[in-house]
Design a protein around this motif. Structure first.
Motif, PDB file in Angstrom:
ATOM      1  N   HIS A  66      -5.513   4.227  -2.123  1.00  0.00           N
ATOM      2  CA  HIS A  66      -6.952   4.089  -1.962  1.00  0.00           C
ATOM      3  C   HIS A  66      -7.470   2.715  -2.340  1.00  0.00           C
ATOM      4  CE1 HIS A  66      -6.458   8.419  -1.748  1.00  0.00           C
ATOM      5  NE2 HIS A  66      -7.577   8.411  -1.064  1.00  0.00           N
ATOM      6  N   SER A  67      -6.568   1.756  -2.488  1.00  0.00           N
ATOM      7  CA  SER A  67      -7.003   0.409  -2.842  1.00  0.00           C
ATOM      8  C   SER A  67      -6.864  -0.528  -1.660  1.00  0.00           C
ATOM      9  CB  SER A  67      -6.170  -0.127  -4.009  1.00  0.00           C
ATOM     10  OG  SER A  67      -4.850  -0.374  -3.593  1.00  0.00           O
ATOM     11  N   GLU A  68      -7.644  -1.567  -1.705  1.00  0.00           N
ATOM     12  CA  GLU A  68      -7.508  -2.627  -0.717  1.00  0.00           C
ATOM     13  C   GLU A  68      -6.544  -3.641  -1.313  1.00  0.00           C
ATOM     14  OE1 GLU A  68     -10.243  -5.896   1.590  1.00  0.00           O
ATOM     15  OE2 GLU A  68     -11.184  -4.071   0.838  1.00  0.00           O
ATOM     16  N   PRO A  69      -5.359  -3.826  -0.694  1.00  0.00           N
ATOM     17  CA  PRO A  69      -4.345  -4.699  -1.281  1.00  0.00           C
ATOM     18  C   PRO A  69      -4.875  -6.102  -1.591  1.00  0.00           C
ATOM     19  CG  PRO A  69      -3.443  -3.499   0.583  1.00  0.00           C
ATOM     20  CD  PRO A  69      -4.926  -3.229   0.557  1.00  0.00           C
ATOM     21  N   VAL A 110      -7.055  -7.026  -3.484  1.00  0.00           N
ATOM     22  CA  VAL A 110      -8.482  -7.101  -3.779  1.00  0.00           C
ATOM     23  C   VAL A 110      -8.830  -6.187  -4.951  1.00  0.00           C
ATOM     24  CG1 VAL A 110     -10.812  -6.682  -2.894  1.00  0.00           C
ATOM     25  CG2 VAL A 110      -9.083  -7.697  -1.408  1.00  0.00           C
ATOM     26  N   ASP A 111      -8.481  -4.900  -4.832  1.00  0.00           N
ATOM     27  CA  ASP A 111      -8.855  -3.896  -5.827  1.00  0.00           C
ATOM     28  C   ASP A 111      -7.883  -3.856  -6.997  1.00  0.00           C
ATOM     29  OD1 ASP A 111     -11.101  -2.888  -4.504  1.00  0.00           O
ATOM     30  OD2 ASP A 111      -9.929  -1.404  -3.399  1.00  0.00           O
ATOM     31  N   VAL A 163     -10.646   1.067  -8.073  1.00  0.00           N
ATOM     32  CA  VAL A 163     -10.446   2.289  -7.299  1.00  0.00           C
ATOM     33  C   VAL A 163     -11.012   3.484  -8.057  1.00  0.00           C
ATOM     34  CG1 VAL A 163      -8.752   3.829  -6.224  1.00  0.00           C
ATOM     35  CG2 VAL A 163      -8.409   1.357  -6.149  1.00  0.00           C
ATOM     36  N   ASN A 172     -19.406   0.490  -6.164  1.00  0.00           N
ATOM     37  CA  ASN A 172     -18.669  -0.708  -5.778  1.00  0.00           C
ATOM     38  C   ASN A 172     -18.661  -1.618  -6.994  1.00  0.00           C
ATOM     39  OD1 ASN A 172     -17.940  -3.263  -4.843  1.00  0.00           O
ATOM     40  ND2 ASN A 172     -18.971  -2.995  -2.890  1.00  0.00           N
ATOM     41  N   ARG A 200     -17.851   4.402   0.894  1.00  0.00           N
ATOM     42  CA  ARG A 200     -17.360   4.192   2.250  1.00  0.00           C
ATOM     43  C   ARG A 200     -17.778   5.374   3.119  1.00  0.00           C
ATOM     44  NH1 ARG A 200     -13.576   6.351  -0.829  1.00  0.00           N
ATOM     45  NH2 ARG A 200     -12.142   7.902  -0.021  1.00  0.00           N
TER      46      ARG A 200
END
Length: 139
Positions: free
Chosen positions: A17-20, A22-23, A28, A37, A46
């Motif tokens: 569930h993470s943005e590689p 970035v998070d 998360v 956010n 989202r």
């Protein structure tokens, strides 16, 4: 800042569930548990899984979903939100129908196959398939 230990299954969930690049795991958790956010002051979430059904004009925000359990003589209702989430009567909201239905029944149940979209009388699965079919025709 406090530190917590998590098992491998929870860590795998955080990764999915993470943005590689970035998070962080905390980002998360903050988003999943608090609907926030990490870079914004206000709550941001989202779009939920039902958003593309709304965009295909097969459902609308405020439409009711229902699941009936005949043996237990219980009926569960929920509402589609403007951002495609499934909201329960107690205010909890879920981005996917199956976790929402599990929260209502206490059992793992396929929300796509079991929730009935009351305005149309059709299962969410049928609406999902029709929305996918419409999208494929336009591409």
């Amino acid at each position: 800042m406090r530190k917590i230990e998590i098992d491998d299954e929870v860590f795998a969930y955080l990764q999915r569930h993470s943005e590689p690049l970035v998070d962080t795991p905390n980002d998360v958790l903050r988003r999943e548990l608090l609907g926030k956010n990490p870079d914004a002051e206000e709550e941001v979430r989202r779009p939920g899984a039902l958003m593309f059904i709304i965009e295909a004009e097969l459902a609308a925000p405020g439409d009711k979903l229902q699941h009936h359990q005949p043996r237990r003589q219980r009926t569960h209702e929920s509402t589609i939100t403007a951002d495609g989430w499934v909201e329960l009567a107690d205010g909890r909201a879920f981005p996917q129908p199956s976790p929402a239905l599990k929260a209502q029944t206490g059992s793992d149940i396929n929300g796509w196959g079991q929730y009935i979209h009351l305005p149309s009388g059709r299962r969410l699965q049928e609406l999902r398939e029709e929305a996918q079919h419409r999208k494929a025709q336009t591409n």
